[in-house]
Design an enzyme around this catalytic site. Structure first.
Site, PDB file in Angstrom:
ATOM      1  N   CYS A  73     -31.161 -62.119  42.285  1.00  0.00           N
ATOM      2  CA  CYS A  73     -31.685 -60.836  42.159  1.00  0.00           C
ATOM      3  C   CYS A  73     -30.646 -59.690  42.580  1.00  0.00           C
ATOM      4  CB  CYS A  73     -32.921 -60.719  43.460  1.00  0.00           C
ATOM      5  SG  CYS A  73     -33.416 -58.951  43.599  1.00  0.00           S
ATOM      6  N   CYS A  91     -31.299 -57.211  45.258  1.00  0.00           N
ATOM      7  CA  CYS A  91     -31.133 -57.713  46.549  1.00  0.00           C
ATOM      8  C   CYS A  91     -29.825 -57.699  47.050  1.00  0.00           C
ATOM      9  CB  CYS A  91     -31.569 -59.115  46.419  1.00  0.00           C
ATOM     10  SG  CYS A  91     -33.403 -59.286  45.972  1.00  0.00           S
TER      11      CYS A  91
END
Length: 322
Positions: free
Chosen positions: A79, A82
């Site tokens: 991700c 993230c």
């Protein structure tokens, strides 16, 4: 994913007087334990950021949330947002100096936690305050927005639940953990409680288990035994037919649904008991909602946190609350 603000309205339920009192008592208990052992419970700044998995979730998040708000960062290696949000949250955890604890959950390795929190996309950030979860935001939100959310979370923790945070000492040993009172020799008390339970002396069993928990609040055997003894004590004088008739005729009567849920659980109909109380929470507001929610949490203790039926019911409860 674009950032999406989530309402903090769930805190209204968390702020119910009884729940707040329980949380404050737990926090005060933790501080008293540290004082009795001569410890401060101080941790290093590095200990303000922890990796959490499903096995350690109850210990590292739920139990710690009685002392300090725990912010959960759901992330994954693949991700990209993230990778930007994670370091920011870690920096803020150190900067806030123990006012909140950051728990990082890798969703690829902890699918059950992801499902339990109803995560639809990552990064997703939740908080747990006094054992109750609430969503904060999704996506890589701006730092100013995150600070505002954290300030509000900390304020709720302090004002509603008496959560004072954890002490940070840069010179503390790297493996320092909050001080705990050593468990005492409770075999005799636990045996007496079990004997009382077998003899249907539910009042005696309740008191015996409470005696253990007074000195060792986290004792798992005593917590389970107490929940069972209290449940059996409640149902022993019930007229099952009358209770079920009233529950069927009064679907909006919280007390009627609670009594029927107790009978469901004692009869082995675990999902029915949980579903009945989740529905009662959905139908009600204010004190009635909190009464149904607290009884559901008590019934979770009877079955045990690792049971998949408890996990499913916690997810359902979170959905109707938030």
């Amino acid at each position: 994913m674009q950032p999406r603000n989530m309402s903090m309205s769930g805190v209204v339920d968390l702020a119910a007087v009884k729940a707040a009192g329980e949380a404050k008592a737990k926090a005060e208990q933790a501080r008293a334990q540290a004082a009795r052992t001569g410890g401060t419970g101080a941790v290093t700044p590095a200990a303000l950021v922890i990796d959490v998995d499903e096995a350690g979730f109850e210990r590292d998040v739920l139990q710690r949330s009685a002392e300090v708000p725990v912010v959960i960062d759901f992330w994954a290696e693949w991700c990209e947002p993230c990778k930007q949000l994670g370091p920011l949250l870690e920096r803020l955890a150190v900067e806030y100096n123990g006012r909140f604890l950051l728990a990082k959950v890798d969703v690829d390795a902890n699918q059950m936690l992801m499902q339990q929190f109803g995560i639809q996309g990552i990064p997703a950030v939740f908080a747990v305050v006094a054992g109750q979860a609430l969503p904060l935001f999704q996506g890589a939100a701006p730092e100013a927005q995150i600070r505002e959310t954290l300030d509000q979370l900390i304020q709720v923790g302090e004002q509603r639940f008496g959560l004072t945070g954890i002490t940070v000492d840069p010179d503390a040993p790297a493996d320092a953990v909050p001080a705990e009172v050593p468990a005492g020799p409770y075999d005799a008390l636990l045996e007496a409680a079990a004997s009382a339970l077998d003899a249907n002396d539910f009042g005696g069993a309740v008191q015996a288990y409470k005696n253990v928990l007074t000195d060792d609040p986290g004792n798992p055997e005593a917590k389970l035994g107490l929940a069972q003894a209290e449940l059996l004590g409640r149902v022993q004088s019930m007229d099952p037919a009358a209770v079920r008739k009233e529950a069927a005729e009064k679907p909006d009567d919280v007390n009627a649904q609670i009594a029927a849920a107790d009978l469901d659980l004692v009869g082995g109909h675990v999902e029915d008991a949980f579903g009945r109380l989740v529905e009662a929470v959905r139908r009600t507001t204010g004190d009635e909602r909190n009464t149904a929610r607290l009884r559901l949490l008590e019934l979770f203790e009877v079955i045990g946190p690792e049971d998949p039926r408890v996990t499913a019911a916690r997810t359902a409860l979170a959905r109707v609350l938030f």
